[in-house]
Design a protein around this motif. Sequence first.
Motif, PDB file in Angstrom:
ATOM      1  N   ALA A  98      -5.865  -2.800  13.808  1.00  0.00           N
ATOM      2  CA  ALA A  98      -4.843  -3.784  14.188  1.00  0.00           C
ATOM      3  C   ALA A  98      -3.549  -3.555  13.416  1.00  0.00           C
ATOM      4  N   SER A  99      -3.648  -3.211  12.126  1.00  0.00           N
ATOM      5  CA  SER A  99      -2.432  -2.980  11.327  1.00  0.00           C
ATOM      6  C   SER A  99      -1.714  -1.713  11.755  1.00  0.00           C
ATOM      7  N   ALA A 100      -2.474  -0.694  12.163  1.00  0.00           N
ATOM      8  CA  ALA A 100      -1.848   0.564  12.586  1.00  0.00           C
ATOM      9  C   ALA A 100      -1.104   0.423  13.906  1.00  0.00           C
ATOM     10  N   SER A 101      -1.404  -0.604  14.690  1.00  0.00           N
ATOM     11  CA  SER A 101      -0.752  -0.758  16.004  1.00  0.00           C
ATOM     12  C   SER A 101       0.679  -1.271  15.891  1.00  0.00           C
ATOM     13  N   GLY A 105       0.358   2.893  23.036  1.00  0.00           N
ATOM     14  CA  GLY A 105      -0.486   3.212  21.886  1.00  0.00           C
ATOM     15  C   GLY A 105      -0.991   1.957  21.201  1.00  0.00           C
ATOM     16  N   ALA A 106      -0.137   0.938  21.088  1.00  0.00           N
ATOM     17  CA  ALA A 106      -0.565  -0.313  20.479  1.00  0.00           C
ATOM     18  C   ALA A 106      -1.653  -0.989  21.313  1.00  0.00           C
ATOM     19  N   ALA A 107      -1.541  -0.880  22.631  1.00  0.00           N
ATOM     20  CA  ALA A 107      -2.554  -1.488  23.500  1.00  0.00           C
ATOM     21  C   ALA A 107      -3.921  -0.848  23.270  1.00  0.00           C
ATOM     22  N   VAL A 108      -3.939   0.484  23.129  1.00  0.00           N
ATOM     23  CA  VAL A 108      -5.216   1.183  22.903  1.00  0.00           C
ATOM     24  C   VAL A 108      -5.803   0.780  21.552  1.00  0.00           C
ATOM     25  N   LEU A 109      -4.981   0.745  20.502  1.00  0.00           N
ATOM     26  CA  LEU A 109      -5.481   0.394  19.177  1.00  0.00           C
ATOM     27  C   LEU A 109      -5.945  -1.071  19.120  1.00  0.00           C
ATOM     28  N   LEU A 110      -5.222  -1.989  19.749  1.00  0.00           N
ATOM     29  CA  LEU A 110      -5.622  -3.404  19.737  1.00  0.00           C
ATOM     30  C   LEU A 110      -6.925  -3.618  20.505  1.00  0.00           C
ATOM     31  N   LYS A 152     -11.170 -13.826  17.151  1.00  0.00           N
ATOM     32  CA  LYS A 152     -10.266 -12.702  16.871  1.00  0.00           C
ATOM     33  C   LYS A 152     -10.399 -11.627  17.944  1.00  0.00           C
ATOM     34  N   TYR A 153     -11.617 -11.464  18.454  1.00  0.00           N
ATOM     35  CA  TYR A 153     -11.805 -10.524  19.564  1.00  0.00           C
ATOM     36  C   TYR A 153     -10.950 -10.926  20.759  1.00  0.00           C
ATOM     37  N   ALA A 154     -11.010 -12.207  21.124  1.00  0.00           N
ATOM     38  CA  ALA A 154     -10.261 -12.671  22.286  1.00  0.00           C
ATOM     39  C   ALA A 154      -8.759 -12.580  22.059  1.00  0.00           C
ATOM     40  N   PHE A 155      -8.312 -12.944  20.850  1.00  0.00           N
ATOM     41  CA  PHE A 155      -6.873 -12.906  20.569  1.00  0.00           C
ATOM     42  C   PHE A 155      -6.328 -11.482  20.636  1.00  0.00           C
ATOM     43  N   HIS A 156      -7.014 -10.521  20.025  1.00  0.00           N
ATOM     44  CA  HIS A 156      -6.525  -9.140  20.046  1.00  0.00           C
ATOM     45  C   HIS A 156      -6.668  -8.518  21.429  1.00  0.00           C
ATOM     46  N   MET A 185       0.388  -5.736  25.816  1.00  0.00           N
ATOM     47  CA  MET A 185       0.933  -4.399  25.567  1.00  0.00           C
ATOM     48  C   MET A 185       0.734  -3.480  26.773  1.00  0.00           C
ATOM     49  N   PHE A 186      -0.440  -3.555  27.397  1.00  0.00           N
ATOM     50  CA  PHE A 186      -0.664  -2.757  28.610  1.00  0.00           C
ATOM     51  C   PHE A 186       0.309  -3.172  29.715  1.00  0.00           C
ATOM     52  N   ARG A 187       0.581  -4.481  29.781  1.00  0.00           N
ATOM     53  CA  ARG A 187       1.511  -4.964  30.806  1.00  0.00           C
ATOM     54  C   ARG A 187       2.929  -4.463  30.534  1.00  0.00           C
ATOM     55  N   THR A 188       3.327  -4.416  29.245  1.00  0.00           N
ATOM     56  CA  THR A 188       4.644  -3.881  28.891  1.00  0.00           C
ATOM     57  C   THR A 188       4.738  -2.397  29.221  1.00  0.00           C
TER      58      THR A 188
END
Length: 541
Positions: free
Chosen positions: A67-70, A77-82, A97-101, A108-111
């Motif tokens: 999560a921090s690396a995203s 890339g952030a969508a894949v890591l999250l 936390k699973y649902a939130f991330h 991110m995928f939508r963006t």
Amino acid sequence: QESFSYMESALYSYTRATEEERPAGAATSRPSQASNTTRLATRLCLVMASANEIIHDRPLEVADLLASASSHETPLGAAVLLEQSSLHYYRAGMFRKYAFHMLMSGHMFRTALQEHHAFRCFTSALYIYHDGRWDELHNHLRSALAAQMYSLGRMSASVELYAKLVGTHSGGRVSTKSQQKFVQHLQEICQQHTEKAMIGADRMASEDHTERLDRIEHILRVTEGATRILELPNMDLPSIDDSSVTVTVESEQEYREYPSFGALGDGDPEVWEELKCHAEAELKAVDPTSRFEDGSPTLAKIEDPLIRRVVAAIDKEKASMNLLAKAKRSGSYKESPAVRARMEPLSVQFVVRNPLSIPISVERLQLVARMTQAGSNRICTNEDAIAIGEQQADHRSWTFSNAEVVYESPEFCRISGSSSISWKSTANEGPFFVISKFDMTLAPNTSIKVSLGICPLVLGDLEILGVRCKLFNDVWVFHPFNVKGPLLQNTSENRAKRVRAESMILKAKIEQDMPLLVADLVPKREPGGEGPMLVGQMSYW
């Protein structure tokens, strides 16, 4: 353990290098292209996530690192890591936390214009927040899914989600701009994609989906010229409080102003029951076909035969009332609907609320009912929004002596045939019941009490099913009443489980005509006119 420590140190080094490469004063938004060190950090994260032998007992630590690396990656890339971090949060048992991330991954995928992947993430998160204590997050997910389905052209799912969003009590917490977008998209789907919207409306029905569709398809198949009109059930806009539903006899006469004596009240129920018992006994006593056992020694002392029959009838009525009270305490007792009169207008009152922060226009608010005629068993109903023949407006109106409200024929009203299985429109044949209609504009976040009328025109069984209206002069909406019955106290098991009986307030048996009785106990004084105003006995109730 040593391998994981080296990976963690390398990831921290990549993160520091990324921070140092960022120019001073640069925008904090996500870059359109990631730097080389960010790519190396992402690659290390993906390698770490796939190394099950190293991280099998560290799901929470791995999830935090991913999560921090995203934060420095591009939206894709952030969508894949999250998404990968949410998987490890799930393995650690941290479901929120699973649902939130997973929700953040969907955004991110939508963006990144990956609509299908965004839909997959949103639906995965929806399972956690469904039927929970997180109403606002649940509605946020539904709004994201509704917009996702709308952009993907999945109109049947989109109309269902938008219909649930505009009817939620937390809808007022969403921005006014978002609420207007919800309503606008809902109207566009209903106007331009009617067939797909009808599929979503069928899924929104509370009753058995297959049974309702079979009933509608049967009517369309056997009735010539029958067409189905789009109607959204259970949308809760406007929101109707089922616990506030009451049914009374409508009376809107203008009573004359007289000096009042005594206090206005409903009276003692026991006095009314005794009065009802005596009235029914007197009616049966004068009926020559009624038989009573008036040969008891007590009744033999009464010389007048008519009085003797009346007293015998009263004793019989009281015995019947005692048997009925005893039967109510048994486990097999079932309450019967109230007995009403033909041509007797009924008034149904309930509270209507606008949960949104924008005004809503409500037209042709009316009751939906079903009535079975006594003797012929023909059915007249206006449920299911089915038009037969050309949809011509029925301009006929009805008025009744004990009410000033104008009654009209219901929308989509039809009657079953007497000798065939097809249905007929009430435009050419009179309906079994008529209703009153009401137009209004509900201000934002306000509620009012509404009274709608219904009057049976034939003898039979009447059942009020719900209420229908047209929103913004465009979309038909149907709300079925769900009124809870009284708690059963007849058995210890029912009392322990708080079992409720079926509510009968929306059902009635129409058995006979009601005569119009008008009485002036205190008539208007005219000049020079004198005389007794009331002869009899008065007592306090």
